[in-house]
Design a protein around this motif. Structure first.
Motif, mmCIF file in Angstrom:
data_model
loop_
_atom_site.group_PDB
_atom_site.id
_atom_site.type_symbol
_atom_site.label_atom_id
_atom_site.label_comp_id
_atom_site.label_asym_id
_atom_site.label_seq_id
_atom_site.Cartn_x
_atom_site.Cartn_y
_atom_site.Cartn_z
ATOM 1 N N HIS A 4 42.065 39.266 28.292
ATOM 2 C CA HIS A 4 41.364 37.992 28.176
ATOM 3 C C HIS A 4 40.830 37.567 29.540
ATOM 4 C CE1 HIS A 4 40.747 33.669 27.371
ATOM 5 N NE2 HIS A 4 40.614 34.042 26.117
ATOM 6 N N LYS A 5 39.695 36.882 29.535
ATOM 7 C CA LYS A 5 39.055 36.487 30.795
ATOM 8 C C LYS A 5 39.942 35.607 31.661
ATOM 9 C CE LYS A 5 36.624 32.534 28.713
ATOM 10 N NZ LYS A 5 35.288 31.922 28.447
ATOM 11 N N GLU A 6 40.864 34.840 31.035
ATOM 12 C CA GLU A 6 41.757 33.984 31.816
ATOM 13 C C GLU A 6 42.783 34.796 32.607
ATOM 14 O OE1 GLU A 6 41.176 30.948 32.227
ATOM 15 O OE2 GLU A 6 39.724 30.629 30.607
ATOM 16 N N GLY A 7 42.891 36.076 32.282
ATOM 17 C CA GLY A 7 43.866 36.906 32.975
ATOM 18 C C GLY A 7 43.286 37.798 34.052
ATOM 19 N N TYR A 8 41.946 37.843 34.169
ATOM 20 C CA TYR A 8 41.326 38.764 35.126
ATOM 21 C C TYR A 8 41.894 38.594 36.540
ATOM 22 C CZ TYR A 8 37.653 39.765 31.645
ATOM 23 O OH TYR A 8 36.964 40.147 30.525
ATOM 24 N N GLY A 9 41.893 37.366 37.035
ATOM 25 C CA GLY A 9 42.331 37.118 38.408
ATOM 26 C C GLY A 9 43.798 37.436 38.616
ATOM 27 N N ILE A 10 44.648 37.003 37.678
ATOM 28 C CA ILE A 10 46.091 37.221 37.816
ATOM 29 C C ILE A 10 46.431 38.702 37.733
ATOM 30 C CG2 ILE A 10 48.335 36.824 36.710
ATOM 31 C CD1 ILE A 10 47.366 34.049 35.965
ATOM 32 N N VAL A 11 45.805 39.414 36.795
ATOM 33 C CA VAL A 11 46.075 40.850 36.650
ATOM 34 C C VAL A 11 45.632 41.606 37.902
ATOM 35 C CG1 VAL A 11 45.416 42.940 35.387
ATOM 36 C CG2 VAL A 11 46.014 40.856 34.131
ATOM 37 N N LEU A 12 44.466 41.250 38.441
ATOM 38 C CA LEU A 12 43.963 41.924 39.639
ATOM 39 C C LEU A 12 44.870 41.651 40.842
ATOM 40 C CD1 LEU A 12 41.631 43.712 40.577
ATOM 41 C CD2 LEU A 12 40.380 41.643 41.215
ATOM 42 N N LYS A 13 45.259 40.381 41.022
ATOM 43 C CA LYS A 13 46.164 40.043 42.124
ATOM 44 C C LYS A 13 47.509 40.741 41.956
ATOM 45 C CE LYS A 13 44.164 35.470 43.009
ATOM 46 N NZ LYS A 13 44.380 34.004 42.873
ATOM 47 N N GLY A 14 47.988 40.774 40.718
ATOM 48 C CA GLY A 14 49.257 41.435 40.450
ATOM 49 C C GLY A 14 49.213 42.907 40.802
ATOM 50 N N PHE A 15 48.097 43.561 40.455
ATOM 51 C CA PHE A 15 47.947 44.992 40.758
ATOM 52 C C PHE A 15 48.011 45.240 42.267
ATOM 53 C CE2 PHE A 15 45.111 48.516 41.931
ATOM 54 C CZ PHE A 15 45.749 49.560 41.283
#
Length: 216
Positions: A4-15
């Protein structure tokens, strides 16, 4: 699996954070059992992030006489209450609790025109707490469905610290359109006319956009 688009930033930072942490452990300890455990832990955390922000493809089972589940989760409340914010009358409240393992997208349970929207700052009680609907951070949304107002709330929980809502007063929406997203555990309440025919029971697991909550 789509994110979901709301997760793009968090998933990228998490990676990036997980990758850096694992790299530091490998440089410090070398290729030891500690490094392998760190890499495995990082993989588990990243897999959780991917799963939490997943956006499943679902066919919307539109039905003008039905109220569809606004979220995935478990029915924790089905009871008659007085709704005092907007409707000012007795209603049937149906509440869906979303654990961290559920899809956290929210959908409009009925189609119509958004006639009311309000954001309420508040506390972060456990989402299953009876008073969370009144005390916690939340949004209240009313959809005028063929002359019948249907109110529902996105409610933050103990872990949920951000509610995203796309509803805007005066906009026409379709049943099953996305309402928004609540991050990391939460609840959605629906307030229905007192004569609605409820189709679910406490403890039942429902699927957003597909399970029929009630019929008019």
């Amino acid at each position: 699996m789509r994110i979901h688009k709301e997760g793009y930033g968090i998933v990228l930072k998490g990676f990036f954070l997980i990758s850096i942490a694992v790299a530091i452990v490998i440089l410090w300890k070398g290729l030891t059992i500690t490094s392998y455990i760190s890499a495995l832990a990082g993989l588990v955390i990243f897999s959780f992030l991917l799963r939490f922000f997943r956006s499943p493809n679902r066919v919307v089972l539109t039905d003008d006489t039905a109220v569809l589940a606004p979220a995935d989760g478990k029915i924790v409340i089905v009871k008659e209450v007085y709704e005092g914010e907007y409707l000012k009358c007795n209603c049937i409240q149906v509440s869906v609790f979303m654990s961290v393992f559920n899809v956290h997208i929210n959908w409009f349970p009925v189609g119509g025109v958004v006639s009311y929207f309000k954001y309420h700052p508040g506390n972060y009680l456990v989402a299953m707490h009876p008073k969370s609907s009144e005390k916690n951070e939340r949004t209240s949304i009313v959809v005028d469905h063929n002359g019948t107002p249907v109110l529902f709330r996105q409610i933050a929980g103990l872990l949920a610290r951000r509610i995203v809502c796309y509803a805007k007063e005066g906009t026409e929406i379709e049943q099953g359109d996305q309402t928004g997203f609540i991050k990391f555990g939460s609840r959605v309440d629906i307030f229905l006319p007192i004569d609605s025919r409820i189709q679910v029971t406490r403890g039942q697991h429902v699927k957003g956009r597909q399970t029929v909550i009630a019929r008019f």
